[in-house]
Write a protein that holds these residues in place. Structure first.
Motif, PDB file in Angstrom:
ATOM      1  N   GLY A   1       0.852  -1.178   0.000  1.00 60.94           N
ATOM      2  CA  GLY A   1       0.000   0.000   0.000  1.00 60.94           C
ATOM      3  C   GLY A   1       0.890   1.230   0.000  1.00 60.94           C
ATOM      4  O   GLY A   1       2.110   1.133   0.175  1.00 60.94           O
ATOM      5  N   LYS A   2       0.284   2.392  -0.182  1.00 63.07           N
ATOM      6  CA  LYS A   2       1.058   3.624  -0.344  1.00 63.07           C
ATOM      7  C   LYS A   2       1.945   3.907   0.873  1.00 63.07           C
ATOM      8  O   LYS A   2       3.114   4.255   0.740  1.00 63.07           O
ATOM      9  N   LYS A   3       1.410   3.728   2.079  1.00 59.38           N
ATOM     10  CA  LYS A   3       2.181   4.034   3.284  1.00 59.38           C
ATOM     11  C   LYS A   3       3.355   3.069   3.452  1.00 59.38           C
ATOM     12  O   LYS A   3       4.456   3.472   3.848  1.00 59.38           O
ATOM     13  N   ILE A   4       3.121   1.787   3.182  1.00 58.51           N
ATOM     14  CA  ILE A   4       4.199   0.801   3.298  1.00 58.51           C
ATOM     15  C   ILE A   4       5.269   1.081   2.249  1.00 58.51           C
ATOM     16  O   ILE A   4       6.471   1.006   2.525  1.00 58.51           O
ATOM     17  N   VAL A   5       4.851   1.417   1.037  1.00 58.80           N
ATOM     18  CA  VAL A   5       5.800   1.755  -0.029  1.00 58.80           C
ATOM     19  C   VAL A   5       6.634   2.970   0.369  1.00 58.80           C
ATOM     20  O   VAL A   5       7.858   2.993   0.190  1.00 58.80           O
ATOM     21  N   GLN A   6       5.978   3.989   0.921  1.00 62.19           N
ATOM     22  CA  GLN A   6       6.702   5.186   1.348  1.00 62.19           C
ATOM     23  C   GLN A   6       7.695   4.869   2.462  1.00 62.19           C
ATOM     24  O   GLN A   6       8.811   5.393   2.493  1.00 62.19           O
ATOM     25  N   THR A   7       7.287   3.982   3.369  1.00 63.19           N
ATOM     26  CA  THR A   7       8.169   3.583   4.466  1.00 63.19           C
ATOM     27  C   THR A   7       9.436   2.927   3.939  1.00 63.19           C
ATOM     28  O   THR A   7      10.556   3.285   4.333  1.00 63.19           O
ATOM     29  N   VAL A   8       9.278   1.966   3.033  1.00 63.91           N
ATOM     30  CA  VAL A   8      10.436   1.257   2.489  1.00 63.91           C
ATOM     31  C   VAL A   8      11.252   2.175   1.593  1.00 63.91           C
ATOM     32  O   VAL A   8      12.490   2.124   1.593  1.00 63.91           O
ATOM     33  N   GLU A   9      10.575   3.058   0.852  1.00 61.01           N
ATOM     34  CA  GLU A   9      11.297   3.997  -0.005  1.00 61.01           C
ATOM     35  C   GLU A   9      12.164   4.938   0.823  1.00 61.01           C
ATOM     36  O   GLU A   9      13.304   5.242   0.452  1.00 61.01           O
ATOM     37  N   ASP A  10      11.649   5.373   1.966  1.00 62.09           N
ATOM     38  CA  ASP A  10      12.439   6.240   2.848  1.00 62.09           C
ATOM     39  C   ASP A  10      13.681   5.509   3.363  1.00 62.09           C
ATOM     40  O   ASP A  10      14.766   6.087   3.446  1.00 62.09           O
ATOM     41  N   LEU A  11      13.522   4.236   3.701  1.00 61.78           N
ATOM     42  CA  LEU A  11      14.632   3.454   4.233  1.00 61.78           C
ATOM     43  C   LEU A  11      15.651   3.112   3.152  1.00 61.78           C
ATOM     44  O   LEU A  11      16.857   3.153   3.380  1.00 61.78           O
ATOM     45  N   PHE A  12      15.161   2.781   1.970  1.00 62.17           N
ATOM     46  CA  PHE A  12      16.021   2.346   0.868  1.00 62.17           C
ATOM     47  C   PHE A  12      16.570   3.543   0.100  1.00 62.17           C
ATOM     48  O   PHE A  12      17.685   3.507  -0.419  1.00 62.17           O
ATOM     49  N   GLY A  13      15.756   4.605   0.026  1.00 66.19           N
ATOM     50  CA  GLY A  13      16.139   5.771  -0.774  1.00 66.19           C
ATOM     51  C   GLY A  13      17.319   6.532  -0.217  1.00 66.19           C
ATOM     52  O   GLY A  13      18.037   7.213  -0.960  1.00 66.19           O
ATOM     53  N   THR A  14      17.537   6.428   1.086  1.00 60.57           N
ATOM     54  CA  THR A  14      18.690   7.107   1.685  1.00 60.57           C
ATOM     55  C   THR A  14      20.006   6.563   1.138  1.00 60.57           C
ATOM     56  O   THR A  14      21.047   7.204   1.259  1.00 60.57           O
ATOM     57  N   LEU A  15      19.946   5.390   0.521  1.00 59.22           N
ATOM     58  CA  LEU A  15      21.142   4.765  -0.054  1.00 59.22           C
ATOM     59  C   LEU A  15      21.251   5.028  -1.552  1.00 59.22           C
ATOM     60  O   LEU A  15      22.060   4.418  -2.244  1.00 59.22           O
ATOM     61  N   GLY A  16      20.413   5.930  -2.048  1.00 63.18           N
ATOM     62  CA  GLY A  16      20.471   6.275  -3.460  1.00 63.18           C
ATOM     63  C   GLY A  16      19.828   5.256  -4.368  1.00 63.18           C
ATOM     64  O   GLY A  16      20.113   5.198  -5.568  1.00 63.18           O
ATOM     65  N   LYS A  17      18.939   4.425  -3.818  1.00 58.03           N
ATOM     66  CA  LYS A  17      18.275   3.384  -4.611  1.00 58.03           C
ATOM     67  C   LYS A  17      16.787   3.706  -4.701  1.00 58.03           C
ATOM     68  O   LYS A  17      16.249   4.464  -3.885  1.00 58.03           O
ATOM     69  N   ASN A  18      16.109   3.135  -5.692  1.00 55.40           N
ATOM     70  CA  ASN A  18      14.697   3.447  -5.872  1.00 55.40           C
ATOM     71  C   ASN A  18      13.852   2.175  -5.927  1.00 55.40           C
ATOM     72  O   ASN A  18      14.369   1.076  -6.134  1.00 55.40           O
ATOM     73  N   ILE A  19      12.563   2.358  -5.704  1.00 54.58           N
ATOM     74  CA  ILE A  19      11.615   1.251  -5.861  1.00 54.58           C
ATOM     75  C   ILE A  19      10.538   1.673  -6.860  1.00 54.58           C
ATOM     76  O   ILE A  19       9.344   1.470  -6.650  1.00 54.58           O
ATOM     77  N   ASP A  20      10.982   2.267  -7.961  1.00 53.29           N
ATOM     78  CA  ASP A  20      10.055   2.782  -8.974  1.00 53.29           C
ATOM     79  C   ASP A  20       9.164   1.690  -9.561  1.00 53.29           C
ATOM     80  O   ASP A  20       7.979   1.933  -9.826  1.00 53.29           O
ATOM     81  N   ASP A  21       9.717   0.502  -9.767  1.00 48.48           N
ATOM     82  CA  ASP A  21       8.901  -0.577 -10.343  1.00 48.48           C
ATOM     83  C   ASP A  21       7.806  -1.020  -9.381  1.00 48.48           C
ATOM     84  O   ASP A  21       6.684  -1.327  -9.799  1.00 48.48           O
ATOM     85  N   THR A  22       8.122  -1.044  -8.094  1.00 49.68           N
ATOM     86  CA  THR A  22       7.117  -1.378  -7.083  1.00 49.68           C
ATOM     87  C   THR A  22       5.990  -0.358  -7.102  1.00 49.68           C
ATOM     88  O   THR A  22       4.802  -0.713  -7.103  1.00 49.68           O
ATOM     89  N   LYS A  23       6.328   0.923  -7.141  1.00 49.19           N
ATOM     90  CA  LYS A  23       5.309   1.986  -7.158  1.00 49.19           C
ATOM     91  C   LYS A  23       4.467   1.914  -8.430  1.00 49.19           C
ATOM     92  O   LYS A  23       3.254   2.162  -8.392  1.00 49.19           O
ATOM     93  N   GLU A  24       5.112   1.564  -9.539  1.00 49.54           N
ATOM     94  CA  GLU A  24       4.388   1.496 -10.805  1.00 49.54           C
ATOM     95  C   GLU A  24       3.400   0.334 -10.810  1.00 49.54           C
ATOM     96  O   GLU A  24       2.284   0.456 -11.336  1.00 49.54           O
TER      97      GLU A  24
END
Length: 350
Positions: free
Chosen positions: A278-301
């Motif tokens: 869901g959107k909140k879970i995706v945002q949570t993981v994106e915040d944790l993973f995004g700090t390392l310069g990585k993305n979860i664009d395919d998951t969001k799509e």
């Protein structure tokens, strides 16, 4: 001996609507409720990060008061069709016949059927009569990855064999028309129906990303966070609003020790193949993973295009990576969460 993923194929149901076209049905459903509450519900649908969803039923059927038996009959009929269609697609991608599969794992939590859908596939596709079957029901959203873990362990013990994991879910069949709780509303806003099949092989000469490792992680004292309660009107969703925070709190213990035992750290991971709960879970993981310069664009799509299809969703994300022709040596981390509460992980190398 290595186990590889050789093919992934999705299959969508025949009915679909964009979220903007579902709002009129939501408005009718909310008639009689407080006007502020109605506006809140509409905003929730519009802000869920889901633009379109597919269903085994037309929208007017979903929002029609029917019995659990009637909804479950539709589930039984339609999931077998979707399972067969997705399996045939996956076999085609891998240039295989139904008789080339030695182990069949079917996962679904959104309906009840005995015998399970694998029995119907074995008959309709004339699969091997000695094929090993494993139907999985109670793993929820995590079952796509956990099914692959079961397949991996079977294949590691059996060289020159192939397994298929088929995930088919129809959350719309669990929608509770007389339930105006936020849990039921949030579920209706984020979930959609879909199916996917993934073929794995322990043949040395077959191509695909290799499974380097896999593991499960179980949260203590969290059994009531997610699941279904069987009520007279069907399967009633259980979804605790603390799920994103709980995932965030456990994320270091879920990820870092798993990678360390493979002599890696999170920076070595090129691709996160994450289940979009869901959107909140995706945002949570994106915040944790995004700090390392990585993305979860395919998951969001995948969430945007199809919604959360429970166990099948992470396989839709995996298919997108399989279709990219990634560079040799790239590392992928599959991750999903489900009732229990639990996290499932698979480490891949292209």
């Amino acid at each position: 001996m290595s186990v590889k993923i050789t093919a992934v194929a999705k299959q969508l149901p025949q009915y679909y609507k964009e979220t903007k076209d579902i709002i009129p049905f939501v408005d009718l459903w909310m008639q009689g409720q407080d006007s502020r509450f109605q506006r809140k519900v509409v905003k929730l649908f519009e802000g869920a990060g889901v633009d379109k969803r597919y269903s085994i039923m037309a929208p007017d059927e979903v929002f029609t008061k029917t019995s659990f038996e009637e909804k479950n009959d539709i589930y039984n009929r339609e999931v077998v069709k979707l399972a067969e269609q997705s399996l045939i697609k996956a076999l085609g991608k891998a240039a295989l016949n139904p008789t080339d599969i030695d182990y069949i794992i079917t996962v679904s939590c959104t309906g009840i059927m005995i015998p399970s859908m694998d029995a119907y596939l074995i008959n309709s596709l004339k699969m091997k009569q000695d094929i090993v079957r494993l139907p999985v029901t109670e793993m929820g959203c995590a079952a796509g990855v956990s099914g692959m873990i079961y397949a991996n362990n079977f294949l590691k013990a059996n060289p020159n064999k192939r397994a298929v994991v088929i995930a088919v879910e129809a959350p719309t069949a669990t929608f509770q028309l007389d339930d105006y709780s936020m849990v039921n509303i949030v579920s209706a806003a984020i979930f959609g129906d879909g199916a996917a099949s993934v073929i794995l092989s322990s043949y040395e000469d077959e191509q695909g990303p290799e499974i380097l490792d896999e593991a499960m992680y179980h949260f203590y004292d969290a059994e009531t966070m997610m699941g279904f309660k069987l009520v007279n009107t069907g399967l009633q969703m259980i979804l605790d609003k603390a799920v994103p925070e709980t995932i965030s709190n456990h994320f270091p213990n879920i990820i870092h020790p798993f990678l360390e035992r493979n002599d890696m750290d999170i920076e070595a991971v090129d691709h996160l193949i994450f289940h979009p709960g869901g959107k909140k879970i995706v945002q949570t993981v994106e915040d944790l993973f995004g700090t390392l310069g990585k993305n979860i664009d395919d998951t969001k799509e995948v969430l945007r295009l199809y919604g959360n299809m429970s166990s099948a969703t992470v396989l839709y994300v995996l298919e997108r990576f399989m279709d990219k022709n990634l560079p040799k040596g790239d590392i992928g981390l599959m991750l999903s969460f489900g009732p229990g509460f639990s996290a499932q992980r698979i480490l891949l190398k292209w």
